[in-house]
Scaffold this active site. Structure first.
Site, mmCIF file in Angstrom:
data_model
loop_
_atom_site.group_PDB
_atom_site.id
_atom_site.type_symbol
_atom_site.label_atom_id
_atom_site.label_comp_id
_atom_site.label_asym_id
_atom_site.label_seq_id
_atom_site.Cartn_x
_atom_site.Cartn_y
_atom_site.Cartn_z
ATOM 1 N N LEU A 1 10.594 -22.492 -21.574
ATOM 2 C CA LEU A 1 10.803 -24.063 -21.935
ATOM 3 C C LEU A 1 9.536 -24.172 -23.159
ATOM 4 O O LEU A 1 9.609 -25.342 -23.302
ATOM 5 C CB LEU A 1 10.525 -24.783 -20.915
ATOM 6 C CG LEU A 1 11.612 -24.707 -19.661
ATOM 7 C CD1 LEU A 1 11.399 -25.502 -18.546
ATOM 8 C CD2 LEU A 1 12.952 -24.764 -20.354
ATOM 9 N N ASP B 1 -2.044 -0.427 -21.403
ATOM 10 C CA ASP B 1 -1.106 0.606 -21.658
ATOM 11 C C ASP B 1 -1.784 1.794 -22.504
ATOM 12 O O ASP B 1 -1.417 2.971 -22.378
ATOM 13 C CB ASP B 1 -0.060 0.000 -22.526
ATOM 14 C CG ASP B 1 1.027 1.246 -23.005
ATOM 15 O OD1 ASP B 1 1.446 1.663 -22.214
ATOM 16 O OD2 ASP B 1 1.305 1.166 -24.179
#
Length: 159
Positions: A76, A129
């Site tokens: 949104l 990562d």
């Protein structure tokens, strides 16, 4: 029925808030996140010893990209043409870990808090990562808005 939540209509359905009539103003937000990791990993980051590349540089670019993609990730949120994004990454021996700070700015009808928070989150995930081959025990947390200014709600500073 929306209980004062602007992203719900009077039937409780999710909606994007209509900002078409809001005046543009300067909006600024700052967010932080922390990545706790071992002293060994911190030294490896400091000495640029990861085969995937320079952890700090890659994470900074990821944070900037994350801020620019916020509307694609958070359903949104309005898409914003950001005027400024900056990512600071501090190596902290005392944690040990990394403290990430993102600042975002725009001159527009809606704020940039979500962009700043997405930026620090993306930066933190990229650090994970980049470093996971050496240690999967890292922890990401303390993702929070530390400052926002502009708009109808004014200024907020975290305590």
């Amino acid at each position: 029925m929306n209980n004062g939540f602007s992203h719900l209509d009077n039937k409780g359905n999710a909606r994007v808030v209509d900002i078409s009539k809001k005046k543009k103003s300067f909006r600024y937000a700052k967010a932080q996140a922390t990545v706790w990791l071992s002293k060994k990993i911190l030294e490896m980051i400091k000495n640029d010893e990861f085969k995937k590349g320079n952890v700090i540089n890659v994470a900074r670019i990821a944070g900037i990209m994350g801020a620019k993609q916020t509307a694609n990730l958070i359903p949104l949120c309005h898409p914003l043409g950001l005027d400024h994004v900056n990512i600071e990454i501090e190596l902290d021996q005392a944690l040990p870990g990394v403290i990430i700070t993102a600042t975002c700015a725009v001159c527009g009808p809606t704020g940039v808090e979500m962009e700043a928070m997405t930026a620090v989150s993306t930066t933190a995930l990229t650090i994970y990562d980049m470093c996971k081959s050496a240690d999967r025990g890292m922890e990401i947390g303390c993702i929070r808005l530390t400052h926002k200014s502009g708009g109808k709600s004014g200024t907020y500073d975290a305590k």
